[in-house]
Design an enzyme around this catalytic site. Structure first.
Site, PDB file in Angstrom:
ATOM      1  N   HIS A 132      11.176  21.727  71.020  1.00 36.43           N
ATOM      2  CA  HIS A 132      10.492  22.981  70.702  1.00 36.43           C
ATOM      3  C   HIS A 132       9.002  23.024  71.018  1.00 36.43           C
ATOM      4  O   HIS A 132       8.361  24.049  70.803  1.00 36.43           O
ATOM      5  CB  HIS A 132      10.702  23.323  69.219  1.00 36.43           C
ATOM      6  N   HIS A 133       8.422  21.915  71.490  1.00 37.49           N
ATOM      7  CA  HIS A 133       6.978  21.903  71.761  1.00 37.49           C
ATOM      8  C   HIS A 133       6.622  22.292  73.195  1.00 37.49           C
ATOM      9  O   HIS A 133       5.465  22.622  73.459  1.00 37.49           O
ATOM     10  CB  HIS A 133       6.389  20.528  71.467  1.00 37.49           C
ATOM     11  N   ALA A 134       7.568  22.211  74.130  1.00 37.89           N
ATOM     12  CA  ALA A 134       7.244  22.512  75.530  1.00 37.89           C
ATOM     13  C   ALA A 134       6.741  23.942  75.665  1.00 37.89           C
ATOM     14  O   ALA A 134       7.315  24.877  75.097  1.00 37.89           O
ATOM     15  CB  ALA A 134       8.468  22.288  76.418  1.00 37.89           C
TER      16      ALA A 134
ATOM     17  N   ASP B 158       5.901  25.276  67.739  1.00 34.20           N
ATOM     18  CA  ASP B 158       4.850  26.039  68.418  1.00 34.20           C
ATOM     19  C   ASP B 158       5.276  26.618  69.758  1.00 34.20           C
ATOM     20  O   ASP B 158       4.891  27.735  70.119  1.00 34.20           O
ATOM     21  CB  ASP B 158       3.590  25.182  68.595  1.00 34.20           C
TER      22      ASP B 158
END
Length: 389
Positions: free
Chosen positions: A131-133, A173
């Site tokens: 989920h951070h990419a 994010d």
């Protein structure tokens, strides 16, 4: 709609490997699938492999120049110099990084397609949840953002309301950024407070762009939050938001790094509380999304004691065959753990906790730090959605 669940799996996802000593050890995926098989869950859910996400799919979220950069590094890791977040301590370059990352993304996208088309009610990709990419760069062990790609594919297929609930210890994010100004997507993230943990975002005041105010929800929990506070925060925010939004599909991310034994974070949640939230997400999917539920993995770096048990519970719940917490771990899997890691495996599918929480409607304590976090979120977001705080 078929009631049958899908489990997305391809052994090649274990090639998503940043190298020796990196926290994102792919053995956690292999051990999870081993435990799933030991419990016979591969006969309960349909195990399906999907093709890697192609360029047109990746570009639903990621910039073309970034995808090209990942391919270049994939062919020659020596060119990685930190540009686009590649070749960093968090995201070291390795041969085949594009292929492995696109394969994981392809599993999540195919699962979303199957749910939307009515081929399955629930689907799990525990290799996913990266989920951070960001659209233009790798971050936080994540190269391609498979949750965002799955949601973007649902929108492309005609979905008008998709809810994303992220209970990883780190803020979701990248998914929030992808849909910051899109009112069709509600993103809810419960995470450790950005003052004490990467990526230092996810403040309650982050509520969405000008065209989508109230579509981003962030519950920033104080370090040290345990089972009761974590579950209280979840139930004080998520059900009411989903009841209001009425998603056509619920996508959830179940990073196991909220656990008290996780080496990279500071919450104090048990396996039993993680299982309780998984069950709650399943129930919420049935209550508000006609049962359409895509469940993903995510972080989790206690790769023997925690991750395989947590995600096996998730698979079992999605297959409508939940495993009782006191169930003994199969001896065959314990032998596999020792053979692969030379570590002793846990003996039962529980941490021995009895979980409970106090309902928000019973009142809150203004001196309690967890209650302060929940109240900050409700005050920031609920009025934007026409809800009472």
């Amino acid at each position: 709609m078929s009631g049958r669940g899908l489990l997305m799996w391809d052994e090649a996802v274990t090639k998503y490997d940043f190298g020796p000593g990196h926290p994102m050890d792919p053995v956690r995926l292999a051990l999870t699938m081993g435990l799933v098989r030991a419990f016979g869950l591969d006969g309960v859910l349909e195990v399906r492999a999907a093709r890697a996400a192609g360029d047109s799919t990746l570009r639903l979220v990621h910039r073309e120049d970034y995808v090209d950069a990942v391919k270049e590094v994939s062919a020659d890791p020596g060119v990685a110099d930190g540009s686009y977040g590649l070749g960093t301590m968090d995201d070291p370059a390795f041969p085949g990084i594009h292929e492995a990352s696109a394969l994981i993304a392809g599993q999540s996208v195919a699962a979303a397609e199957a749910i939307w088309r009515g081929e399955a009610e629930h689907a799990v990709n525990f290799a996913g949840g990266l989920h951070h990419a960001m659209p233009g760069g790798a971050a936080g062990f994540c190269v391609y953002n498979d949750p965002a790609l799955a949601i973007a594919r649902l929108l492309e297929l005609g979905a008008e309301r998709v809810a994303y609930v992220d209970v990883d210890v780190h803020h979701g994010d990248g998914v929030q950024a992808a849909f910051w100004d899109d009112p069709r997507v509600l993103t809810v993230s419960l995470h450790e407070h950005p003052r004490t943990l990467f990526p230092q975002t996810g403040w309650p005041e982050e509520t969405g762009g000008p065209a989508a105010e109230g579509s981003a929800v962030n519950v920033a929990l104080p370090a040290g939050t345990g089972d009761e506070g974590w579950l209280r925060a979840f139930h004080a925010t998520v059900p009411e938001l989903l009841a209001d939004f009425r998603p056509q599909v619920l996508v959830t991310q179940h990073g196991a790094d909220t656990h008290v034994e996780d080496p990279l974070a500071h919450l104090a949640v048990s396996l039993d509380a993680q299982r309780a939230v998984q069950e709650a997400c399943h129930d919420l999917a049935h209550a508000y999304a006609d049962g359409r539920w895509l469940a993903l993995g995510g972080g989790g770096y206690a790769v023997v004691d925690v991750v395989p048990r947590s995600w096996t519970h998730l698979v079992a719940i999605a297959g409508h065959r939940p495993i009782e917490p006191e169930t003994a771990v199969p001896a065959s899997w314990r032998e596999e753990v020792f053979a692969r890691t030379r570590q002793l495996a846990p003996g039962r599918m529980t941490d021995g906790r009895t979980v409970s929480w106090r309902d928000w409607e019973a009142g809150y304590d203004p001196a309690d730090r967890t209650d302060q976090a929940v109240l900050a979120t409700r005050r920031a977001v609920f009025p934007l959605r026409g809800l009472l705080t």
